[in-house]
Design an enzyme around this catalytic site. Structure first.
Site, PDB file in Angstrom:
ATOM      1  N   GLY A  43       0.779  -1.248   0.000  1.00  0.00           N
ATOM      2  CA  GLY A  43       0.000   0.000   0.000  1.00  0.00           C
ATOM      3  C   GLY A  43       0.804   1.288   0.000  1.00  0.00           C
ATOM      4  N   GLU A  52       3.315   4.722   5.708  1.00  0.00           N
ATOM      5  CA  GLU A  52       2.142   3.849   5.573  1.00  0.00           C
ATOM      6  C   GLU A  52       1.095   4.495   4.684  1.00  0.00           C
ATOM      7  OE1 GLU A  52       0.610   1.095   5.951  1.00  0.00           O
ATOM      8  OE2 GLU A  52       0.797   0.246   7.956  1.00  0.00           O
ATOM      9  N   ASP A  53       0.325   3.675   4.013  1.00  0.00           N
ATOM     10  CA  ASP A  53      -0.789   4.197   3.226  1.00  0.00           C
ATOM     11  C   ASP A  53      -1.904   4.742   4.109  1.00  0.00           C
ATOM     12  OD1 ASP A  53      -1.389   1.653   4.201  1.00  0.00           O
ATOM     13  OD2 ASP A  53      -2.168   0.871   2.305  1.00  0.00           O
ATOM     14  N   ASP A  76      -5.926   2.608  10.091  1.00  0.00           N
ATOM     15  CA  ASP A  76      -7.345   2.329  10.265  1.00  0.00           C
ATOM     16  C   ASP A  76      -7.582   1.972  11.746  1.00  0.00           C
ATOM     17  OD1 ASP A  76      -9.990   1.762   9.422  1.00  0.00           O
ATOM     18  OD2 ASP A  76      -9.504  -0.319   9.006  1.00  0.00           O
ATOM     19  N   LYS A 126      -8.003   7.159   9.579  1.00  0.00           N
ATOM     20  CA  LYS A 126      -9.437   7.057   9.915  1.00  0.00           C
ATOM     21  C   LYS A 126      -9.540   6.965  11.439  1.00  0.00           C
ATOM     22  CE  LYS A 126     -10.610   3.822   6.243  1.00  0.00           C
ATOM     23  NZ  LYS A 126     -11.271   2.525   6.003  1.00  0.00           N
ATOM     24  N   PHE A 130     -14.463   2.824   3.097  1.00  0.00           N
ATOM     25  CA  PHE A 130     -13.415   2.000   2.501  1.00  0.00           C
ATOM     26  C   PHE A 130     -12.940   2.670   1.222  1.00  0.00           C
ATOM     27  CE2 PHE A 130     -11.368  -1.442   0.282  1.00  0.00           C
ATOM     28  CZ  PHE A 130     -10.595  -1.979   1.301  1.00  0.00           C
ATOM     29  N   ASP A 142      -5.760  -0.951  -2.112  1.00  0.00           N
ATOM     30  CA  ASP A 142      -6.465  -1.892  -2.982  1.00  0.00           C
ATOM     31  C   ASP A 142      -7.787  -2.380  -2.402  1.00  0.00           C
ATOM     32  OD1 ASP A 142      -5.222  -3.524  -0.885  1.00  0.00           O
ATOM     33  OD2 ASP A 142      -5.911  -5.228  -2.079  1.00  0.00           O
ATOM     34  N   ARG A 147      -4.935  -0.231  -7.121  1.00  0.00           N
ATOM     35  CA  ARG A 147      -3.757   0.405  -6.522  1.00  0.00           C
ATOM     36  C   ARG A 147      -3.180   1.484  -7.425  1.00  0.00           C
ATOM     37  NH1 ARG A 147      -2.030  -2.596  -2.062  1.00  0.00           N
ATOM     38  NH2 ARG A 147      -2.341  -4.833  -2.171  1.00  0.00           N
TER      39      ARG A 147
HETATM   40  P1  IMP Z   1      -5.107  -1.274  10.400  1.00  0.00           P
HETATM   41  O1  IMP Z   1      -6.561  -1.606  10.665  1.00  0.00           O
HETATM   42  O2  IMP Z   1      -4.771   0.115  10.896  1.00  0.00           O
HETATM   43  O3  IMP Z   1      -4.211  -2.333  10.952  1.00  0.00           O
HETATM   44  O4  IMP Z   1      -4.972  -1.239   8.835  1.00  0.00           O
HETATM   45  C1  IMP Z   1      -4.143  -2.121   8.190  1.00  0.00           C
HETATM   46  C2  IMP Z   1      -4.224  -2.104   6.719  1.00  0.00           C
HETATM   47  O5  IMP Z   1      -5.572  -2.335   6.288  1.00  0.00           O
HETATM   48  C3  IMP Z   1      -3.802  -0.854   6.006  1.00  0.00           C
HETATM   49  O6  IMP Z   1      -2.410  -0.688   5.948  1.00  0.00           O
HETATM   50  C4  IMP Z   1      -4.418  -1.105   4.657  1.00  0.00           C
HETATM   51  O7  IMP Z   1      -3.598  -1.978   3.921  1.00  0.00           O
HETATM   52  C5  IMP Z   1      -5.721  -1.798   5.000  1.00  0.00           C
HETATM   53  N1  IMP Z   1      -6.839  -0.838   4.987  1.00  0.00           N
HETATM   54  C6  IMP Z   1      -7.440  -0.230   6.027  1.00  0.00           C
HETATM   55  N2  IMP Z   1      -8.424   0.598   5.616  1.00  0.00           N
HETATM   56  C7  IMP Z   1      -8.434   0.507   4.261  1.00  0.00           C
HETATM   57  C8  IMP Z   1      -9.217   1.126   3.226  1.00  0.00           C
HETATM   58  O8  IMP Z   1     -10.121   1.958   3.447  1.00  0.00           O
HETATM   59  N3  IMP Z   1      -8.914   0.750   1.943  1.00  0.00           N
HETATM   60  C9  IMP Z   1      -7.937  -0.133   1.642  1.00  0.00           C
HETATM   61  N4  IMP Z   1      -7.178  -0.723   2.560  1.00  0.00           N
HETATM   62  C10 IMP Z   1      -7.432  -0.411   3.859  1.00  0.00           C
HETATM   63 MG    MG Z   2      -0.813  -0.844   4.658  1.00  0.00          MG
END
Ligand code: IMP
Ligand code: MG
Length: 173
Positions: free
Chosen positions: A42, A97-98, A101, A129, A150, A157, A163
């Site tokens: 990402g 990081e992208d 979440d 977020k 999302f 992706d 992507r």
């Molecule tokens: P976490 O919930 O913060 O651990 O998020 C981990 C990963 O989930 C991110 O690095 C993304 O790869 C993926 N992710 C979370 N939210 C989104 C979204 O809205 N679109 C696409 N990927 C997401």
């Molecule tokens: Mg990621």
């Protein structure tokens, strides 16, 4: 294939990244090296644009992780698929990081990388977020704060697609 609608335009992303790059450079003593670690897949596009907006004191490396479990939510269990080639000891490290979440992935990564004795460790993410956070994780540089939707594009992706979009979009099912 589902259709997408633009949430953050290419021009807005590029403009924000220039500001962010300047902010990052200002946060470190002049001339000290800054080592950027992008989280694949990402983070690849954000990394590419961010480093091009920075000066030549930047070095970079990549790691790949995957959260266990498929779908659109993180399980919090993270697996390292590709580790870094570089040693972090005594360096200023920024994790790129992208999106943050739930924060579970970043939380895990920060613990993992801090144990390698960097001189400093900060995090830059294009998107955040905050309403979805499950763990309190520190993010030092944030591109855009978004609502609980999302999103795809600009590295992000859905089932490995989208992507390559140069903007951030919302999927319309
Ligand atoms: P976490 O919930 O913060 O651990 O998020 C981990 C990963 O989930 C991110 O690095 C993304 O790869 C993926 N992710 C979370 N939210 C989104 C979204 O809205 N679109 C696409 N990927 C997401
Ligand atoms: Mg990621």
């Amino acid at each position: 294939m589902a259709t997408t609608s633009v949430l953050i335009s290419e021009a807005d992303i590029q403009q924000r990244i220039k500001t962010l790059a300047a902010e990052i450079e200002k946060a470190y003593p002049a001339n000290e090296e800054i080592h950027l670690v992008a989280v694949l897949k990402g983070g690849f596009m954000f990394m590419a644009d961010l480093v091009r907006a920075m000066s030549d004191r930047v070095t970079m490396d990549f790691m790949a992780v995957s959260s266990y479990g498929k779908g659109t939510t993180s399980s919090g269990q993270v697996r390292v698929l590709k580790d870094l080639d570089s040693n972090l000891e005594g360096r200023h490290v920024i994790v790129v990081e992208d999106i943050v979440d739930t924060g579970l992935t970043l939380h895990y990564l920060q613990d993992l990388l801090k144990a390698r004795a960097p001189k400093s460790m900060k995090t830059a993410c294009l998107l955040s977020k905050p309403s979805r956070r499950k763990v309190d994780v520190q993010v030092d540089f944030v591109g855009f704060t978004i609502e609980d939707r999302f999103v795809v594009g600009y590295g992000l992706d859905y089932a490995e697609k989208y992507r390559n979009l140069p903007y951030i979009a919302v999927l319309e099912q």
